[in-house]
Design a protein around this motif. Structure first.
Motif, PDB file in Angstrom:
ATOM      1  N   ARG A  60      60.093  48.823  50.464  1.00 49.69           N
ATOM      2  CA  ARG A  60      59.067  48.127  49.711  1.00 49.69           C
ATOM      3  C   ARG A  60      57.775  48.038  50.519  1.00 49.69           C
ATOM      4  O   ARG A  60      57.798  47.870  51.744  1.00 49.69           O
ATOM      5  CB  ARG A  60      59.526  46.716  49.360  1.00 49.69           C
ATOM      6  N   ILE A  61      56.643  48.153  49.826  1.00 49.50           N
ATOM      7  CA  ILE A  61      55.350  48.060  50.489  1.00 49.50           C
ATOM      8  C   ILE A  61      54.525  46.945  49.853  1.00 49.50           C
ATOM      9  O   ILE A  61      54.640  46.657  48.672  1.00 49.50           O
ATOM     10  CB  ILE A  61      54.585  49.398  50.433  1.00 49.50           C
ATOM     11  N   ARG A  62      53.652  46.326  50.651  1.00 50.57           N
ATOM     12  CA  ARG A  62      52.869  45.182  50.194  1.00 50.57           C
ATOM     13  C   ARG A  62      51.656  45.605  49.381  1.00 50.57           C
ATOM     14  O   ARG A  62      51.277  44.940  48.423  1.00 50.57           O
ATOM     15  CB  ARG A  62      52.403  44.358  51.400  1.00 50.57           C
ATOM     16  N   ASP A  63      51.012  46.671  49.781  1.00 44.12           N
ATOM     17  CA  ASP A  63      49.806  47.134  49.100  1.00 44.12           C
ATOM     18  C   ASP A  63      49.565  48.585  49.486  1.00 44.12           C
ATOM     19  O   ASP A  63      50.415  49.209  50.113  1.00 44.12           O
ATOM     20  CB  ASP A  63      48.598  46.246  49.459  1.00 44.12           C
ATOM     21  N   GLY A  64      48.399  49.117  49.084  1.00 48.54           N
ATOM     22  CA  GLY A  64      48.097  50.508  49.384  1.00 48.54           C
ATOM     23  C   GLY A  64      48.328  51.441  48.213  1.00 48.54           C
ATOM     24  O   GLY A  64      48.624  52.624  48.398  1.00 48.54           O
ATOM     25  N   PHE A  65      48.164  50.935  46.982  1.00 45.15           N
ATOM     26  CA  PHE A  65      48.413  51.730  45.782  1.00 45.15           C
ATOM     27  C   PHE A  65      47.118  52.399  45.322  1.00 45.15           C
ATOM     28  O   PHE A  65      46.052  51.775  45.342  1.00 45.15           O
ATOM     29  CB  PHE A  65      48.979  50.828  44.674  1.00 45.15           C
ATOM     30  N   PRO A  66      47.168  53.658  44.903  1.00 47.66           N
ATOM     31  CA  PRO A  66      45.962  54.346  44.444  1.00 47.66           C
ATOM     32  C   PRO A  66      45.265  53.558  43.331  1.00 47.66           C
ATOM     33  O   PRO A  66      45.895  53.147  42.365  1.00 47.66           O
ATOM     34  CB  PRO A  66      46.500  55.684  43.925  1.00 47.66           C
ATOM     35  N   GLY A  67      43.984  53.315  43.496  1.00 53.22           N
ATOM     36  CA  GLY A  67      43.221  52.587  42.492  1.00 53.22           C
ATOM     37  C   GLY A  67      43.318  51.083  42.594  1.00 53.22           C
ATOM     38  O   GLY A  67      42.780  50.369  41.730  1.00 53.22           O
ATOM     39  N   GLN A  68      43.964  50.562  43.615  1.00 56.49           N
ATOM     40  CA  GLN A  68      44.133  49.110  43.721  1.00 56.49           C
ATOM     41  C   GLN A  68      42.812  48.425  44.064  1.00 56.49           C
ATOM     42  O   GLN A  68      41.869  49.038  44.565  1.00 56.49           O
ATOM     43  CB  GLN A  68      45.169  48.767  44.778  1.00 56.49           C
ATOM     44  N   ARG A  69      42.776  47.109  43.771  1.00 56.86           N
ATOM     45  CA  ARG A  69      41.690  46.246  44.212  1.00 56.86           C
ATOM     46  C   ARG A  69      42.341  45.056  44.925  1.00 56.86           C
ATOM     47  O   ARG A  69      43.344  44.526  44.441  1.00 56.86           O
ATOM     48  CB  ARG A  69      40.843  45.776  43.031  1.00 56.86           C
ATOM     49  N   LEU A  70      41.775  44.627  46.037  1.00 56.75           N
ATOM     50  CA  LEU A  70      42.413  43.586  46.835  1.00 56.75           C
ATOM     51  C   LEU A  70      41.360  42.846  47.646  1.00 56.75           C
ATOM     52  O   LEU A  70      40.542  43.462  48.328  1.00 56.75           O
ATOM     53  CB  LEU A  70      43.454  44.214  47.771  1.00 56.75           C
ATOM     54  N   ARG A  71      41.390  41.523  47.557  1.00 53.10           N
ATOM     55  CA  ARG A  71      40.514  40.695  48.366  1.00 53.10           C
ATOM     56  C   ARG A  71      41.294  39.496  48.896  1.00 53.10           C
ATOM     57  O   ARG A  71      42.054  38.854  48.160  1.00 53.10           O
ATOM     58  CB  ARG A  71      39.311  40.198  47.560  1.00 53.10           C
ATOM     59  N   VAL A  72      41.077  39.205  50.183  1.00 58.22           N
ATOM     60  CA  VAL A  72      41.701  38.052  50.843  1.00 58.22           C
ATOM     61  C   VAL A  72      40.595  37.271  51.532  1.00 58.22           C
ATOM     62  O   VAL A  72      39.816  37.835  52.313  1.00 58.22           O
ATOM     63  CB  VAL A  72      42.768  38.495  51.867  1.00 58.22           C
ATOM     64  N   LEU A  73      40.517  35.996  51.244  1.00 58.87           N
ATOM     65  CA  LEU A  73      39.473  35.151  51.814  1.00 58.87           C
ATOM     66  C   LEU A  73      39.802  34.862  53.290  1.00 58.87           C
ATOM     67  O   LEU A  73      40.935  34.469  53.600  1.00 58.87           O
ATOM     68  CB  LEU A  73      39.409  33.837  51.027  1.00 58.87           C
ATOM     69  N   PRO A  74      38.863  35.045  54.198  1.00 64.55           N
ATOM     70  CA  PRO A  74      39.122  34.692  55.600  1.00 64.55           C
ATOM     71  C   PRO A  74      39.525  33.228  55.746  1.00 64.55           C
ATOM     72  O   PRO A  74      39.035  32.358  55.015  1.00 64.55           O
ATOM     73  CB  PRO A  74      37.780  34.966  56.293  1.00 64.55           C
ATOM     74  N   GLY A  75      40.398  32.963  56.705  1.00 69.77           N
ATOM     75  CA  GLY A  75      40.918  31.614  56.885  1.00 69.77           C
ATOM     76  C   GLY A  75      39.835  30.570  57.091  1.00 69.77           C
ATOM     77  O   GLY A  75      39.899  29.474  56.518  1.00 69.77           O
ATOM     78  N   ALA A  76      38.817  30.889  57.888  1.00 66.80           N
ATOM     79  CA  ALA A  76      37.756  29.919  58.162  1.00 66.80           C
ATOM     80  C   ALA A  76      36.979  29.590  56.891  1.00 66.80           C
ATOM     81  O   ALA A  76      36.604  28.427  56.649  1.00 66.80           O
ATOM     82  CB  ALA A  76      36.811  30.473  59.229  1.00 66.80           C
ATOM     83  N   VAL A  95      37.923  36.933  38.453  1.00 66.54           N
ATOM     84  CA  VAL A  95      38.329  36.377  39.749  1.00 66.54           C
ATOM     85  C   VAL A  95      38.131  37.412  40.851  1.00 66.54           C
ATOM     86  O   VAL A  95      37.517  37.137  41.896  1.00 66.54           O
ATOM     87  CB  VAL A  95      39.804  35.922  39.701  1.00 66.54           C
ATOM     88  N   VAL A  96      38.638  38.619  40.615  1.00 66.75           N
ATOM     89  CA  VAL A  96      38.522  39.676  41.623  1.00 66.75           C
ATOM     90  C   VAL A  96      37.058  40.072  41.825  1.00 66.75           C
ATOM     91  O   VAL A  96      36.604  40.259  42.962  1.00 66.75           O
ATOM     92  CB  VAL A  96      39.378  40.897  41.214  1.00 66.75           C
ATOM     93  N   ASP A  97      36.313  40.194  40.731  1.00 70.29           N
ATOM     94  CA  ASP A  97      34.892  40.539  40.830  1.00 70.29           C
ATOM     95  C   ASP A  97      34.144  39.546  41.721  1.00 70.29           C
ATOM     96  O   ASP A  97      33.313  39.943  42.563  1.00 70.29           O
ATOM     97  CB  ASP A  97      34.243  40.539  39.444  1.00 70.29           C
ATOM     98  N   ALA A  98      34.428  38.265  41.529  1.00 68.91           N
ATOM     99  CA  ALA A  98      33.719  37.236  42.296  1.00 68.91           C
ATOM    100  C   ALA A  98      34.033  37.342  43.782  1.00 68.91           C
ATOM    101  O   ALA A  98      33.142  37.241  44.630  1.00 68.91           O
ATOM    102  CB  ALA A  98      34.079  35.851  41.771  1.00 68.91           C
ATOM    103  N   LEU A  99      35.299  37.570  44.123  1.00 69.19           N
ATOM    104  CA  LEU A  99      35.668  37.697  45.537  1.00 69.19           C
ATOM    105  C   LEU A  99      35.112  38.981  46.138  1.00 69.19           C
ATOM    106  O   LEU A  99      34.795  39.026  47.333  1.00 69.19           O
ATOM    107  CB  LEU A  99      37.191  37.673  45.696  1.00 69.19           C
ATOM    108  N   GLU A 100      34.985  40.017  45.317  1.00 67.35           N
ATOM    109  CA  GLU A 100      34.426  41.273  45.818  1.00 67.35           C
ATOM    110  C   GLU A 100      32.916  41.174  46.040  1.00 67.35           C
ATOM    111  O   GLU A 100      32.346  41.930  46.829  1.00 67.35           O
ATOM    112  CB  GLU A 100      34.712  42.409  44.837  1.00 67.35           C
ATOM    113  N   THR A 101      32.258  40.250  45.350  1.00 68.09           N
ATOM    114  CA  THR A 101      30.806  40.114  45.482  1.00 68.09           C
ATOM    115  C   THR A 101      30.426  39.676  46.890  1.00 68.09           C
ATOM    116  O   THR A 101      29.693  40.358  47.601  1.00 68.09           O
ATOM    117  CB  THR A 101      30.263  39.119  44.450  1.00 68.09           C
ATOM    118  N   ASP A 102      30.915  38.518  47.296  1.00 66.94           N
ATOM    119  CA  ASP A 102      30.711  38.016  48.659  1.00 66.94           C
ATOM    120  C   ASP A 102      31.524  36.734  48.803  1.00 66.94           C
ATOM    121  O   ASP A 102      32.264  36.353  47.889  1.00 66.94           O
ATOM    122  CB  ASP A 102      29.226  37.776  48.993  1.00 66.94           C
ATOM    123  N   GLU A 103      31.377  36.055  49.930  1.00 58.88           N
ATOM    124  CA  GLU A 103      32.154  34.839  50.205  1.00 58.88           C
ATOM    125  C   GLU A 103      31.270  33.600  50.197  1.00 58.88           C
ATOM    126  O   GLU A 103      31.611  32.575  50.795  1.00 58.88           O
ATOM    127  CB  GLU A 103      32.868  34.985  51.557  1.00 58.88           C
TER     128      GLU A 103
END
Length: 293
Positions: free
Chosen positions: A2-18, A148-156
């Motif tokens: 099993r893999i966590r991510d890395g799928f062709p065409g995926q979108r992924l955003r993770v907010l930095p802890g700080a 939701v994804v669009d907003a995180l992709e815009t900036d932090e």
């Protein structure tokens, strides 16, 4: 494997802890904050294991294919047009079906508002409060998850996080409402009855006749209606009528007696008593108060 991510065409955003910690401390984002979000198309071999659960509420909406989730409460199957909601702290493992891997939009949200949605969903969930919900309007839910994804992709920045929280609240509210309403197929007679009642406010309401109209016994119909709306038919109709009466009191100069008749009350005095029971004032006082604003 099993893999966590890395799928062709995926979108992924993770907010930095700080950033997440700062946004959680004040303002509207302290009540609801999305920390992770993404889109995984045809996610073959996708899977995650969290032995101690996640720090926030996980929402996964499957738009195609199938997936599975194992928790201490059992094994859950997630089909297309279903949402999986895993409360914070619940140990879990989820994965895409080997033969028909899911395509998913997902987010992790934290804060008191997310916790309240968890509590609301617990009424319709399994023993560990994990819920699998049939999504009634997939297009709308997915559109909000994309926001939701669009907003995180815009900036932090704070504006982006605030837009993200608004879209996330819409997702959570829709999933909770769909859980409360029940299966779209099983709930169809109730929704049809609600529409009938909304368009026949001046008609006499007989629960038995309404149940026959939609092919159910009186007891079965009443139980379904109460489960879907949180109350009985008579109370539901009264509130529909009072809402329409308020609209007419605000937007017209019709006499109260005429408004009463138009919403199903031939006796204006009885109408006034019912109105007062809902709005804590008479129809005349309600109209006067609106005009005095």
């Amino acid at each position: 494997m099993r893999i966590r991510d890395g799928f062709p065409g995926q979108r992924l955003r993770v907010l930095p802890g700080a950033v997440a910690r700062a946004a959680s401390q004040a303002g509207p984002t302290s009540r609801l904050l999305v920390t992770d979000a993404g889109y995984f198309p045809h996610a073959a071999n996708h899977g995650r294991v969290r032995a101690r659960g996640a720090t926030g509420t996980i929402v996964i909406v499957s738009v195609a294919g199938r997936g599975w989730c194992r928790t201490p409460g059992g094994l859950h199957r997630i089909d297309a047009a279903q949402a999986l909601v895993i409360p914070a702290g619940v140990p879990h493992e989820y994965w895409a079906d080997d033969d028909d891997p899911w395509t998913i939009w997902w987010m992790h949200a934290r804060g008191p508002d997310a916790t309240e949605i968890e509590r609301d969903l617990a009424r319709h969930a399994g023993p560990d409060d994990v819920a699998v919900v049939e999504v009634h309007d997939q297009v709308r839910v997915v559109a909000d998850l994309e926001r939701v994804v669009d907003a995180l992709e815009t900036d932090e920045t704070y504006p982006s996080l605030l837009r993200c929280a608004g879209a996330a609240w819409s997702v959570l509210a829709q999933v909770a409402a769909d859980a409360a309403a029940g299966s779209p197929v099983r709930g169809e007679p109730v929704r049809a009855a609600q529409e009938y009642l909304r368009t026949h406010l001046d008609s006499v309401v007989e629960v038995a006749a309404l149940a026959r109209r939609f092919g159910l016994s009186t007891s079965h119909f009443s139980a379904r209606f109460r489960a879907a709306t949180g109350g009985g038919v008579v109370e539901y109709v009264k509130r529909l009528r009072m809402a329409r009466a308020c609209e007419l009191l605000i937007t017209t100069e019709l006499p109260v007696a005429d408004i009463a008749r138009s919403v199903g009350y031939p006796d204006p005095f009885y109408f006034s008593r019912q109105f007062r029971s809902v709005h804590a004032c008479s129809p005349t006082d309600f109209r006067r108060g609106i005009h005095d604003r």
